[in-house]
Every structure is written in structure tokens, then in C-alpha cells.
Design a protein around this motif. Structure first.
Motif, PDB file in Angstrom:
ATOM      1  N   GLY A 230       0.806  -1.217   0.000  1.00  0.00           N
ATOM      2  CA  GLY A 230       0.000   0.000   0.000  1.00  0.00           C
ATOM      3  C   GLY A 230       0.833   1.258   0.000  1.00  0.00           C
ATOM      4  N   LEU A 231       0.909   1.898   1.156  1.00  0.00           N
ATOM      5  CA  LEU A 231       1.598   3.170   1.280  1.00  0.00           C
ATOM      6  C   LEU A 231       3.024   2.955   1.787  1.00  0.00           C
ATOM      7  N   PRO A 232       3.901   3.942   1.592  1.00  0.00           N
ATOM      8  CA  PRO A 232       5.267   3.823   2.128  1.00  0.00           C
ATOM      9  C   PRO A 232       5.262   3.667   3.644  1.00  0.00           C
ATOM     10  N   GLU A 233       6.344   3.149   4.174  1.00  0.00           N
ATOM     11  CA  GLU A 233       6.418   2.873   5.607  1.00  0.00           C
ATOM     12  C   GLU A 233       6.382   4.138   6.455  1.00  0.00           C
ATOM     13  N   ASP A 234       6.722   5.296   5.853  1.00  0.00           N
ATOM     14  CA  ASP A 234       6.705   6.541   6.622  1.00  0.00           C
ATOM     15  C   ASP A 234       5.328   7.208   6.636  1.00  0.00           C
ATOM     16  N   VAL A 235       4.318   6.503   6.139  1.00  0.00           N
ATOM     17  CA  VAL A 235       2.937   7.005   6.185  1.00  0.00           C
ATOM     18  C   VAL A 235       2.120   6.079   7.081  1.00  0.00           C
ATOM     19  N   PRO A 236       1.618   6.564   8.219  1.00  0.00           N
ATOM     20  CA  PRO A 236       0.811   5.711   9.109  1.00  0.00           C
ATOM     21  C   PRO A 236      -0.429   5.199   8.389  1.00  0.00           C
ATOM     22  N   GLU A 237      -0.618   3.894   8.411  1.00  0.00           N
ATOM     23  CA  GLU A 237      -1.750   3.294   7.680  1.00  0.00           C
ATOM     24  C   GLU A 237      -2.226   2.073   8.454  1.00  0.00           C
ATOM     25  N   TRP A 238      -3.532   1.923   8.573  1.00  0.00           N
ATOM     26  CA  TRP A 238      -4.111   0.892   9.430  1.00  0.00           C
ATOM     27  C   TRP A 238      -3.709  -0.517   9.004  1.00  0.00           C
ATOM     28  N   GLY A 239      -3.744  -0.811   7.724  1.00  0.00           N
ATOM     29  CA  GLY A 239      -3.413  -2.154   7.254  1.00  0.00           C
ATOM     30  C   GLY A 239      -1.974  -2.527   7.553  1.00  0.00           C
ATOM     31  N   TYR A 240      -1.061  -1.576   7.365  1.00  0.00           N
ATOM     32  CA  TYR A 240       0.347  -1.847   7.638  1.00  0.00           C
ATOM     33  C   TYR A 240       0.574  -2.041   9.134  1.00  0.00           C
ATOM     34  N   ASP A 241      -0.127  -1.267   9.966  1.00  0.00           N
ATOM     35  CA  ASP A 241      -0.010  -1.433  11.416  1.00  0.00           C
ATOM     36  C   ASP A 241      -0.532  -2.794  11.861  1.00  0.00           C
ATOM     37  N   LEU A 242      -1.565  -3.284  11.204  1.00  0.00           N
ATOM     38  CA  LEU A 242      -2.069  -4.627  11.512  1.00  0.00           C
ATOM     39  C   LEU A 242      -1.037  -5.692  11.148  1.00  0.00           C
ATOM     40  N   LYS A 243      -0.321  -5.456  10.061  1.00  0.00           N
ATOM     41  CA  LYS A 243       0.741  -6.386   9.676  1.00  0.00           C
ATOM     42  C   LYS A 243       1.833  -6.433  10.749  1.00  0.00           C
ATOM     43  N   LEU A 244       2.223  -5.249  11.235  1.00  0.00           N
ATOM     44  CA  LEU A 244       3.258  -5.178  12.269  1.00  0.00           C
ATOM     45  C   LEU A 244       2.787  -5.813  13.581  1.00  0.00           C
ATOM     46  N   ALA A 245       1.467  -5.758  13.826  1.00  0.00           N
ATOM     47  CA  ALA A 245       0.931  -6.273  15.087  1.00  0.00           C
ATOM     48  C   ALA A 245       0.718  -7.780  15.071  1.00  0.00           C
ATOM     49  N   LEU A 246       0.786  -8.394  13.890  1.00  0.00           N
ATOM     50  CA  LEU A 246       0.440  -9.810  13.765  1.00  0.00           C
ATOM     51  C   LEU A 246       1.331 -10.709  14.626  1.00  0.00           C
ATOM     52  N   ASP A 247       2.617 -10.442  14.610  1.00  0.00           N
ATOM     53  CA  ASP A 247       3.546 -11.310  15.345  1.00  0.00           C
ATOM     54  C   ASP A 247       3.385 -11.195  16.859  1.00  0.00           C
ATOM     55  N   ALA A 248       2.877 -10.057  17.321  1.00  0.00           N
ATOM     56  CA  ALA A 248       2.762  -9.833  18.767  1.00  0.00           C
ATOM     57  C   ALA A 248       1.477 -10.407  19.359  1.00  0.00           C
TER      58      ALA A 248
END
Length: 287
Positions: A230-248
Motif C-alpha cells: 500500500g503506502l510507504p512505511e513513513d505514512v501511518p496506515e491501518w493495514g500496515y499497522d495490523l501487519k506489524l501487530a500480527l507477530d505480537a
């Protein structure tokens, strides 16, 4: 007696539809307000910088300093959730606007002129329409790369046929009306007929389609972000944050996934309720 019961049921249904539309409108306005005021809230210190990481990145549960806790990367989840609405609104507005700007004129031209133009456009749009929206967006995202404009373009392609089909069908039925024939007899050009007489008669259902497509676009954008497309990593985005949260998640870290997911679900629900309410309001049968 039967007529009275039908009238009461109809009024109750309209009241419920109006309530749901107001709820959807309220939710949508709240997210629009958050999207526009996020930088201001950051400047006056009410929310933190969504890209500023803690010196010692660690998961922190929701507390007074971090209302929604922090992520494993040390980001403030509350500020990223707020700024995520800004990213979603930008991409969704661009995507739906691109598809509207392309789909509506093509539908007018196809429905009015018919013939080979209509057959070619109909074949092309039906081909695009048969492809799953998420799959098509993922494929295009691979080609165009990450970014706000690129994500909007990847999303918009799958919505163009919807505007085209709605406008084309309305144009086909309206172009035989007497006032259109009178305009032709008075020497009005096809351009004038399309822009002055047909456009405003076939555009009524577009606002409904716009809101429903916006709701769908948020989900697909979340899917692209989850896949890292989706968007670059320097743009806060809900889908990318969900990806980062998956492992935790298996370790009991629930807040990094809950709040972005809840924000996405709430905004989609608001837009869906608004779209359904507009559909009921604009439907001549329910007036």
C-alpha cells in the motif's frame, strides 16, 4: 386497515433508515474531522508524532502517556490510529474520484451513442468487472509500486466499471425521452445533450455508489497495507499497522491490532450506513 398498517410500517422503515443514515454520517464526519485536524492536534501537543519512536522500543499497554499503548517499534498507537484516518481518506477520495471521472463520461458516451462504441466499452468493462477487486488491486500495486497516488490508481480501476454500468443503463433509458428528442430537433449538439440534459438526470445514483465504493476501498487499502503493497512505511496506515501487530498477538499484545482494526471497521461501517441511507432516500419508491 391494511393500508394504514402498510403506511405505518413504511414510516417506521423510513425513520429507521434516517436514523442509520445519521449515524453513518456522524461517524464519517468524525473521521473526516480527525483526518484534517491530526497535524494541528500534533502541533499543540494533544497527540504524539506517529513516526517518532521511543528510545527503547518496547510494547507498552494503554496508559496515561500512551492512551492506546505503544507498538513493538516504539510508536504511539493512538497517534498512528488518528493519522491513519488521514491516509485512508486521501487514498479513498482519490480512488473514488478517479473512477468517477473516468466511469461516468464513458457510461454517458456508451449509452447515448450505442453501436460499436457501446459494444467495445461494454466488453472491456465487463472483463474488468469479473476480476476480484482485491486481486486486481494487488496486481496493479505490484506494477505501479507503493505511494498515495499509486495506491489510489490501483484501487480505482476496479470501480470504473460500476460507475460505467450504472450511468450507461440510465442513459440508455433516458435518451428516448421526449425532451431529448426535442433537443435534437432544435439542433442541440451531442455534447450539449450529454452535458446539459442527460448528465444531471443519470447522476442521481452516483453519490450512493461513491460512498459504498469508499467503504470497500478502505478494506482493500487495508489489505494492500497488510501485504506491504500500500503506502510507504513513513505514512501511518491501518493495514500496515495490523501487519506489524500480527507477530505480537500470540504473546498477548492485543492493543496494537485492536485499535487500528477497530478504526478501520468503524469507518467502513459509517460509510456503508451512509450509502444505504442515501440509497433509501433517493429511491423514488420510498419517497
Amino acid at each position: 386497515m391494511i393500508a394504514n398498517n402498510f403506511y405505518l410500517k413504511k414510516n417506521n422503515f423510513k425513520s429507521l433508515s434516517n436514523i442509520l443514515m445519521l449515524v453513518g454520517l456522524s461517524i464519517t464526519i468524525i473521521f473526516i474531522f480527525l483526518a484534517f485536524t491530526a497535524p494541528i492536534l500534533q502541533n499543540i501537543g494533544l497527540i504524539k508524532d506517529p513516526l517518532e519512536s521511543l528510545k527503547n522500543p518496547i510494547h507498552q499497554a494503554p496508559n496515561i502517556q500512551h492512551f492506546f499503548g505503544t507498538s513493538g517499534q516504539g510508536y504511539d498507537v493512538f497517534s498512528r490510529t488518528i493519522f491513519g484516518s488521514q491516509a485512508a481518506l486521501k487514498v479513498v477520495l482519490l480512488a473514488t474520484s478517479f473512477s468517477l471521472i473516468i466511469g461516468v463520461p464513458l457510461g454517458l458516451i456508451s449509452g447515448y451513442f450505442g453501436g460499436k462504441i457501446d459494444k467495445c466499452l461494454l466488453f472491456l468493462m465487463d472483463t474488468i468487472y469479473t476480476l476480484p477487486g482485491l486481486l486486481l488491486s494487488v496486481t496493479l500495486a505490484f506494477v505501479v509500486g507503493r505511494g498515495v497516488i499509486n495506491a489510489a490508481l490501483a484501487l480505482s480501476i476496479s470501480y470504473i466499471p460500476q460507475y460505467y454500468r450504472v450511468v450507461r443503463n440510465h442513459t440508455t433509458s433516458v435518451k428516448t425521452e421526449l425532451y431529448i428528442e426535442a433537443a435534437k430537433a432544435m439542433g442541440a449538439s451531442p455534447t450539449r445533450i450529454l452535458s446539459k440534459y442527460l448528465f444531471f438526470n443519470v447522476i442521481q445514483s452516483v453519490p450512493v455508489l461513491f460512498t459504498l465504493n469508499a467503504a470497500d476501498a478502505i478494506l482493500i487499502l487495508g489489505g494492500l497495507g497488510f501485504l506491504g503493497l500500500g503506502l510507504p512505511e513513513d505514512v501511518p496506515e491501518w493495514g500496515y499497522d495490523l501487519k506489524l501487530a500480527l507477530d505480537a498477538l500470540p504473546t498477548g499484545i492485543w492493543w496494537t491490532a485492536l485499535f487500528p482494526g477497530l478504526a478501520m471497521t468503524t469507518m467502513v461501517t459509517g460509510l456503508s450506513l451512509l450509502g444505504e441511507g442515501l440509497s433509501e432516500m433517493l429511491n423514488p419508491i420510498n419517497r
